[in-house]
Design an enzyme around this catalytic site. Structure first.
Site, PDB file in Angstrom:
ATOM      1  N   GLU A   1      15.775  -5.993   7.091  1.00  0.00           N
ATOM      2  CA  GLU A   1      15.536  -5.906   8.444  1.00  0.00           C
ATOM      3  C   GLU A   1      14.194  -6.430   8.930  1.00  0.00           C
ATOM      4  O   GLU A   1      14.006  -7.287   9.790  1.00  0.00           O
ATOM      5  CB  GLU A   1      15.361  -4.472   8.754  1.00  0.00           C
ATOM      6  CG  GLU A   1      15.192  -3.985  10.263  1.00  0.00           C
ATOM      7  CD  GLU A   1      15.201  -2.606  10.395  1.00  0.00           C
ATOM      8  OE1 GLU A   1      15.920  -1.858   9.844  1.00  0.00           O
ATOM      9  OE2 GLU A   1      14.375  -2.150  11.462  1.00  0.00           O
ATOM     10  N   ASN A   2      13.050  -6.237   8.206  1.00  0.00           N
ATOM     11  CA  ASN A   2      11.784  -6.637   8.495  1.00  0.00           C
ATOM     12  C   ASN A   2      11.595  -8.162   8.549  1.00  0.00           C
ATOM     13  O   ASN A   2      10.377  -8.970   8.766  1.00  0.00           O
ATOM     14  CB  ASN A   2      10.632  -5.881   7.974  1.00  0.00           C
ATOM     15  CG  ASN A   2      10.888  -4.507   8.167  1.00  0.00           C
ATOM     16  OD1 ASN A   2      11.326  -4.010   9.129  1.00  0.00           O
ATOM     17  ND2 ASN A   2      10.018  -3.846   7.450  1.00  0.00           N
TER      18      ASN A   2
ATOM     19  N   LYS B   1      -7.045  -7.681  -3.674  1.00  0.00           N
ATOM     20  CA  LYS B   1      -8.310  -7.282  -3.017  1.00  0.00           C
ATOM     21  C   LYS B   1      -9.342  -6.780  -4.037  1.00  0.00           C
ATOM     22  O   LYS B   1      -8.880  -5.768  -4.635  1.00  0.00           O
ATOM     23  CB  LYS B   1      -8.098  -6.501  -1.731  1.00  0.00           C
ATOM     24  CG  LYS B   1      -6.854  -6.876  -1.016  1.00  0.00           C
ATOM     25  CD  LYS B   1      -6.763  -6.059   0.386  1.00  0.00           C
ATOM     26  CE  LYS B   1      -5.376  -6.421   1.173  1.00  0.00           C
ATOM     27  NZ  LYS B   1      -4.212  -5.813   0.461  1.00  0.00           N
TER      28      LYS B   1
ATOM     29  N   HIS C   1     -11.931  -6.115   0.017  1.00  0.00           N
ATOM     30  CA  HIS C   1     -11.153  -5.158   0.826  1.00  0.00           C
ATOM     31  C   HIS C   1     -11.862  -4.293   2.028  1.00  0.00           C
ATOM     32  O   HIS C   1     -11.393  -4.242   3.309  1.00  0.00           O
ATOM     33  CB  HIS C   1     -10.817  -3.909  -0.261  1.00  0.00           C
ATOM     34  CG  HIS C   1      -9.434  -3.435   0.340  1.00  0.00           C
ATOM     35  ND1 HIS C   1      -8.567  -2.871  -0.720  1.00  0.00           N
ATOM     36  CD2 HIS C   1      -8.975  -3.113   1.471  1.00  0.00           C
ATOM     37  CE1 HIS C   1      -7.620  -2.192  -0.293  1.00  0.00           C
ATOM     38  NE2 HIS C   1      -7.786  -2.289   1.298  1.00  0.00           N
TER      39      HIS C   1
ATOM     40  N   LEU D   1       3.167  -1.845  11.454  1.00  0.00           N
ATOM     41  CA  LEU D   1       4.128  -0.916  12.079  1.00  0.00           C
ATOM     42  C   LEU D   1       3.337   0.381  12.156  1.00  0.00           C
ATOM     43  O   LEU D   1       4.079   1.535  12.427  1.00  0.00           O
ATOM     44  CB  LEU D   1       5.291  -0.829  11.086  1.00  0.00           C
ATOM     45  CG  LEU D   1       5.968  -2.014  10.704  1.00  0.00           C
ATOM     46  CD1 LEU D   1       7.250  -1.602   9.594  1.00  0.00           C
ATOM     47  CD2 LEU D   1       6.737  -2.640  11.976  1.00  0.00           C
ATOM     48  N   GLY D   2       2.158   0.305  12.212  1.00  0.00           N
ATOM     49  CA  GLY D   2       1.305   1.527  12.384  1.00  0.00           C
ATOM     50  C   GLY D   2       1.366   2.423  11.396  1.00  0.00           C
ATOM     51  O   GLY D   2       1.433   3.866  11.545  1.00  0.00           O
TER      52      GLY D   2
ATOM     53  N   SER E   1       7.803  -1.825   2.922  1.00  0.00           N
ATOM     54  CA  SER E   1       8.885  -0.872   2.776  1.00  0.00           C
ATOM     55  C   SER E   1       9.286  -0.775   1.339  1.00  0.00           C
ATOM     56  O   SER E   1       9.142  -1.551   0.458  1.00  0.00           O
ATOM     57  CB  SER E   1      10.014  -1.292   3.844  1.00  0.00           C
ATOM     58  OG  SER E   1      10.902  -0.380   3.487  1.00  0.00           O
TER      59      SER E   1
ATOM     60  N   TRP F   1       0.770  -1.348  -0.018  1.00  0.00           N
ATOM     61  CA  TRP F   1      -0.027   0.050  -0.018  1.00  0.00           C
ATOM     62  C   TRP F   1       0.957   1.416   0.173  1.00  0.00           C
ATOM     63  O   TRP F   1       1.881   1.324   0.586  1.00  0.00           O
ATOM     64  CB  TRP F   1      -0.773   0.100   1.343  1.00  0.00           C
ATOM     65  CG  TRP F   1      -1.730   1.393   1.145  1.00  0.00           C
ATOM     66  CD1 TRP F   1      -2.343   1.952   0.410  1.00  0.00           C
ATOM     67  CD2 TRP F   1      -1.963   1.870   2.435  1.00  0.00           C
ATOM     68  NE1 TRP F   1      -2.991   2.926   0.839  1.00  0.00           N
ATOM     69  CE2 TRP F   1      -2.941   2.971   2.178  1.00  0.00           C
ATOM     70  CE3 TRP F   1      -1.530   1.859   3.889  1.00  0.00           C
ATOM     71  CZ2 TRP F   1      -3.217   3.909   3.125  1.00  0.00           C
ATOM     72  CZ3 TRP F   1      -2.161   2.699   4.804  1.00  0.00           C
ATOM     73  CH2 TRP F   1      -3.196   3.880   4.418  1.00  0.00           C
TER      74      TRP F   1
ATOM     75  N   ASP G   1       1.315  -8.754  -0.829  1.00  0.00           N
ATOM     76  CA  ASP G   1      -0.003  -8.510  -0.586  1.00  0.00           C
ATOM     77  C   ASP G   1      -0.442  -7.141  -1.380  1.00  0.00           C
ATOM     78  O   ASP G   1       0.421  -6.199  -1.092  1.00  0.00           O
ATOM     79  CB  ASP G   1      -0.143  -8.041   0.919  1.00  0.00           C
ATOM     80  CG  ASP G   1      -1.738  -7.622   1.193  1.00  0.00           C
ATOM     81  OD1 ASP G   1      -2.538  -8.489   1.591  1.00  0.00           O
ATOM     82  OD2 ASP G   1      -1.885  -6.494   1.180  1.00  0.00           O
TER      83      ASP G   1
HETATM   84  N1  LIG Z   1      -6.755  -4.164   3.960  1.00  0.00           N
HETATM   85  C1  LIG Z   1      -6.549  -3.062   4.196  1.00  0.00           C
HETATM   86  O1  LIG Z   1      -7.371  -2.189   4.196  1.00  0.00           O
HETATM   87  C2  LIG Z   1      -5.050  -2.669   4.331  1.00  0.00           C
HETATM   88  C3  LIG Z   1      -5.043  -1.274   5.030  1.00  0.00           C
HETATM   89  C4  LIG Z   1      -3.531  -0.634   5.240  1.00  0.00           C
HETATM   90  C5  LIG Z   1      -2.665  -1.555   4.887  1.00  0.00           C
HETATM   91  N2  LIG Z   1      -2.875  -3.138   4.324  1.00  0.00           N
HETATM   92  C6  LIG Z   1      -1.583  -3.742   3.880  1.00  0.00           C
HETATM   93  O2  LIG Z   1      -0.912  -3.988   5.160  1.00  0.00           O
HETATM   94  C7  LIG Z   1       0.633  -3.284   4.645  1.00  0.00           C
HETATM   95  C8  LIG Z   1       1.442  -2.554   5.751  1.00  0.00           C
HETATM   96  O3  LIG Z   1       0.544  -1.591   6.251  1.00  0.00           O
HETATM   97  P1  LIG Z   1       1.119  -0.166   6.080  1.00  0.00           P
HETATM   98  O4  LIG Z   1       1.436   0.253   4.772  1.00  0.00           O
HETATM   99  O5  LIG Z   1      -0.044   0.738   6.542  1.00  0.00           O
HETATM  100  O6  LIG Z   1       2.473   0.007   6.773  1.00  0.00           O
HETATM  101  P2  LIG Z   1       3.318  -0.420   7.760  1.00  0.00           P
HETATM  102  O7  LIG Z   1       4.014  -1.952   7.151  1.00  0.00           O
HETATM  103  O8  LIG Z   1       2.735  -0.712   9.137  1.00  0.00           O
HETATM  104  O9  LIG Z   1       4.555   0.510   8.178  1.00  0.00           O
HETATM  105  C9  LIG Z   1       5.135   1.052   6.701  1.00  0.00           C
HETATM  106  C10 LIG Z   1       5.772   2.332   6.947  1.00  0.00           C
HETATM  107  O10 LIG Z   1       6.789   2.031   7.779  1.00  0.00           O
HETATM  108  C11 LIG Z   1       8.183   2.129   7.071  1.00  0.00           C
HETATM  109  N3  LIG Z   1       9.132   1.265   7.459  1.00  0.00           N
HETATM  110  C12 LIG Z   1       8.920  -0.023   7.270  1.00  0.00           C
HETATM  111  N4  LIG Z   1      10.003  -0.562   7.551  1.00  0.00           N
HETATM  112  C13 LIG Z   1      10.628   0.243   8.414  1.00  0.00           C
HETATM  113  C14 LIG Z   1      11.741   0.121   9.153  1.00  0.00           C
HETATM  114  N5  LIG Z   1      12.285  -1.134   9.301  1.00  0.00           N
HETATM  115  N6  LIG Z   1      12.247   1.070   9.851  1.00  0.00           N
HETATM  116  C15 LIG Z   1      11.773   2.212   9.666  1.00  0.00           C
HETATM  117  N7  LIG Z   1      10.665   2.462   8.773  1.00  0.00           N
HETATM  118  C16 LIG Z   1      10.229   1.392   8.153  1.00  0.00           C
HETATM  119  C17 LIG Z   1       7.624   2.428   5.790  1.00  0.00           C
HETATM  120  O11 LIG Z   1       8.739   3.296   5.198  1.00  0.00           O
HETATM  121  P3  LIG Z   1       9.491   3.265   3.518  1.00  0.00           P
HETATM  122  O12 LIG Z   1       8.364   2.219   2.767  1.00  0.00           O
HETATM  123  O13 LIG Z   1       9.909   4.440   3.283  1.00  0.00           O
HETATM  124  O14 LIG Z   1      10.692   2.003   3.990  1.00  0.00           O
HETATM  125  C18 LIG Z   1       6.518   3.021   5.648  1.00  0.00           C
HETATM  126  O15 LIG Z   1       6.292   4.346   5.845  1.00  0.00           O
HETATM  127  C19 LIG Z   1       0.058  -2.463   3.339  1.00  0.00           C
HETATM  128  O16 LIG Z   1       1.133  -2.193   2.573  1.00  0.00           O
HETATM  129  C20 LIG Z   1      -0.925  -3.223   2.506  1.00  0.00           C
HETATM  130  O17 LIG Z   1      -0.301  -4.456   1.889  1.00  0.00           O
HETATM  131  C21 LIG Z   1      -4.323  -3.234   4.149  1.00  0.00           C
END
Ligand SMILES: NC(=O)c1ccc[n+]([C@@H]2O[C@H](COP(=O)([O-])OP(=O)(O)OC[C@H]3O[C@@H](n4cnc5c(N)ncnc54)[C@H](OP(=O)(O)O)[C@@H]3O)[C@@H](O)[C@H]2O)c1
Length: 286
Positions: A251-252, A81, A114, A202-203, A243, A27, A51
């Site tokens: 790292e993740n 989705k 979704h 990761l919020g 990321s 996303w 995903d």
């Molecule tokens: N079903 C739904 O409604 C829904 C909603 C939201 C998300 N999702 C899914 O869940 C996935 C993850 O959720 P999310 O995108 O909200 O965010 P997340 O994975 O919780 O966090 C991503 C954020 O953290 C940063 N980050 C990642 N790894 C890091 C690390 N090791 N150190 C420092 N910063 C780090 C990323 O920056 P960089 O990319 O710049 O590294 C990005 O800003 C989405 O991509 C999507 O596939 C689904």
């Protein structure tokens, strides 16, 4: 706790399909080169679960990244989705076909609704969700999706869906991180054999500013990302970290050489609200 030794360990869905315990989120990953190269980097780092979603606008680039990686289709678990505008029986069927074309694959491993139709804004939300689900059931039986599920569904949405469903969703993907454990939804999922996938593990970046997590991560000699992803796994959730940076992608994925104590798990569980809460799926008018 699930068997946690490597990125390609799996949970088994209710239909017997194996799903790798960590997925790579996409996303807000821009379509084009960024999506393509970050998916390639994830696959090179050992992720085998990607995903995406029609709404992310990057399915074609995600598909290109998969092709460029050289990873065989059968070795990969791919989720997409159905977007809100595509609810309903006919529209849902067309939406999946379009996603398959964009991704350049014959099937996805998991297809999710979704968001449910919001109960506060739709007169016939139960009926529309049921019609959509019927299209997903048919797609599953036709082999276009190896598993089907939902996202952002709360117990009342699932109760309504199960009144007409012939197949129980295998997955419910929800906002799930130390800031919001959504205990009622997780308990409902568990009771119905539905795997809880943890989106925004990761919020969406907000988790990094929480001092208690920074301190605890230092004690384990891990990063905050690794700490909370490990926490997610020890809860038997399936985290989906996103990321676009290769070092963070690696790292993740390095989550298998340490274990959180029960005490520290409980400390993290108590952090409710520190980095945002799940969006109420009934209060958003889309
Ligand atoms: N079903 C739904 O409604 C829904 C909603 C939201 C998300 N999702 C899914 O869940 C996935 C993850 O959720 P999310 O995108 O909200 O965010 P997340 O994975 O919780 O966090 C991503 C954020 O953290 C940063 N980050 C990642 N790894 C890091 C690390 N090791 N150190 C420092 N910063 C780090 C990323 O920056 P960089 O990319 O710049 O590294 C990005 O800003 C989405 O991509 C999507 O596939 C689904």
């Amino acid at each position: 706790m699930a068997h946690l030794t490597k990125l390609t360990d799996t949970y088994t869905l209710s239909n017997g399909v194996e799903i790798p315990i960590v997925g790579f989120g996409t996303w807000q990953t821009p379509d084009g080169d960024v999506a393509k190269t970050s998916v390639e980097a994830a696959l090179a780092a050992g992720y085998r679960h990607i995903d995406t979603a029609a709404a992310y606008g990057n399915e074609a680039s995600v598909g290109a990244g998969i092709k460029a990686s050289g990873v065989a289709r059968e070795d990969l678990f791919l989720t997409t989705k159905l977007w809100n505008a595509d609810h309903g029986y006919d529209a849902a069927k067309q939406a999946l076909d379009l996603s398959l074309r964009k991704l350049g694959v014959d099937y996805v491993d998991l297809y999710l609704i979704h968001w449910p139709n919001p109960a506060k804004f739709r007169d016939h939300w139960e009926q529309v969700n049921a019609d959509t689900w019927r299209a997903l059931e048919e797609a599953y039986k036709a082999g276009k999706a190896r598993a089907i599920g939902v996202s952002n569904f709360r117990p009342h949405h699932l109760d309504a869906l199960l009144r007409t469903a012939t197949i129980t969703p295998m997955v419910n993907q929800i906002f799930l991180n130390p800031s919001d454990l959504q205990p009622e939804v997780v308990a409902y999922n568990q009771a119905h054999g539905i795997l809880s996938e943890a989106y925004s593990p990761l919020g969406t970046g907000k988790i990094f500013d929480v001092p208690a997590l920074q301190k605890m991560a230092a004690r384990y000699d891990k990063t905050v990302a690794q700490l909370v992803l490990r926490w997610s796994l020890q809860h038997d959730f399936l985290p989906l970290p996103k990321s676009v940076h290769e070092d963070r992608i690696r790292e993740n994925a390095a989550l298998f050489d340490f274990e959180l104590s029960h005490h520290d798990m409980a400390q993290i569980d108590a952090l409710h609200g520190v980095a945002g809460l799940a969006t109420d799926p009934d209060a958003t008018n889309w």
